[in-house]
Enzyme design. Structure first.
Site, PDB file in Angstrom:
ATOM      1  N   HIS A  95      -0.919   3.056  10.743  1.00  0.00           N
ATOM      2  CA  HIS A  95      -1.064   1.697  10.219  1.00  0.00           C
ATOM      3  C   HIS A  95      -0.305   0.748  11.158  1.00  0.00           C
ATOM      4  O   HIS A  95       0.734   1.108  11.709  1.00  0.00           O
ATOM      5  CB  HIS A  95      -0.494   1.630   8.797  1.00  0.00           C
ATOM      6  CG  HIS A  95      -0.806   0.331   8.126  1.00  0.00           C
ATOM      7  ND1 HIS A  95      -0.085  -0.814   8.373  1.00  0.00           N
ATOM      8  CD2 HIS A  95      -1.786  -0.016   7.258  1.00  0.00           C
ATOM      9  CE1 HIS A  95      -0.604  -1.805   7.667  1.00  0.00           C
ATOM     10  NE2 HIS A  95      -1.641  -1.359   6.987  1.00  0.00           N
ATOM     11  N   GLU A 167      -8.754  -1.872  11.514  1.00  0.00           N
ATOM     12  CA  GLU A 167      -7.954  -2.915  10.866  1.00  0.00           C
ATOM     13  C   GLU A 167      -7.421  -3.875  11.929  1.00  0.00           C
ATOM     14  O   GLU A 167      -6.347  -3.628  12.501  1.00  0.00           O
ATOM     15  CB  GLU A 167      -6.768  -2.286  10.123  1.00  0.00           C
ATOM     16  CG  GLU A 167      -7.158  -1.375   8.994  1.00  0.00           C
ATOM     17  CD  GLU A 167      -6.123  -1.376   7.897  1.00  0.00           C
ATOM     18  OE1 GLU A 167      -6.509  -1.576   6.747  1.00  0.00           O
ATOM     19  OE2 GLU A 167      -4.924  -1.205   8.188  1.00  0.00           O
TER      20      GLU A 167
END
Ligand code: PEP
Length: 258
Positions: A95, A167
């Site tokens: 992430h 993302e």
């Protein structure tokens, strides 16, 4: 291919709040064929939620938000994926908050992908460019580097077991000045990811690898992202903390993908 709706709760909700949230979710949603729902709570909430899900024989899945790549040893404060094995089905890896706040490198992430796979946990590998990288025209090279870096030791059969989450960092709601990615932006990057996968692993693997989108998804825009060609689901941060919003997105995914 399945559609995945994954909620990343980040460092939010106490164990008690996580359990109440899950109870509400389980009451409100009905399982649907081809739809995989997962939540990623804080590490301390994983075991209690596992017990809660098992007691109700629920099909909702749990994901880790992070783990350390060694299976065991003198790594004070860390949790390994071997310790999480049996408790989670998925693990988010790379992430942007792990990359940019905690300094995780592609080499670390490559070891984490391998560790998850050897422990039978499905990695959700996050990749995406920052605002600066995008404005300097580096999106293609960043995506390429992140993909190659994290998968360099994984063969084609194993890559099919990895989920990729695109993302773009500039679209993640917790970032100052976050702005929405357009469905066209998403489509372009998803095409690039599949073409990179095809180049390294071949057409079949490229087509069979699920790709999710994440970045300021909410009940109003989820439908548009879910209909982008090649998008197999959503990774949701902020909106997943509001159970009503997460449930609305799940219901929408059922309609859009059925
Ligand atoms: C995330 O942090 O993975 C994310 C997608 O967050 P948000 O949905 O809040 O932009």
């Amino acid at each position: 291919m399945k559609t995945y709706i994954v909620g990343n709760w980040k460092m939010n909700l106490t164990v008690g709040e996580s359990s109440i949230y899950l109870q509400k979710l389980l009451k409100r949603i009905k399982p649907a064929k081809g739809l995989e729902i997962a939540v990623a709570p804080s590490a301390i909430a994983i075991q209690p939620l596992r017990i809660q899900l098992d007691r109700l024989k629920s099909k909702v899945k749990l994901s880790a938000q992070n783990f350390y790549q060694k299976d065991y040893g003198a790594y004070t404060g860390e949790v390994s994926i071997m310790q999480l094995r049996g408790l989670v089905d998925y693990a988010i890896i790379g992430h942007s908050e792990r990359r940019y706040i905690f300094g995780e490198t592609n080499k670390d992430l490559c070891q984490k992908v391998a560790a998850a796979l050897r422990n039978n946990v499905t990695p959700i590998l996050c990749i995406g460019e920052t605002e600066n990288e995008r404005s300097f025209g580096e999106t293609v090279s960043v995506i390429r580097d992140q993909l190659h870096g994290a998968l360099s030791e994984i063969d084609a059969d194993d890559v099919k077991k990895v989920i990729i989450a695109y993302e773009p960092v500039w679209a993640i709601s917790s970032n100052k000045n976050a702005r929405l990615a357009s469905p066209d932006d998403v489509a372009e990057s998803v095409r690039l990811i599949r073409s990179e996968l095809k180049e390294i692993y071949g057409k079949e693997t490229a087509e069979e690898t699920p790709i999710l989108y994440g970045g300021s998804v909410n009940p109003n825009n989820a439908g548009a992202y879910l209909t982008v060609p090649g998008v197999n689901g959503l990774l949701i941060g902020g909106s997943s903390l509001i159970s009503d919003h997460f449930i609305d997105i799940i219901e929408l995914a059922k309609r859009v993908k059925s």
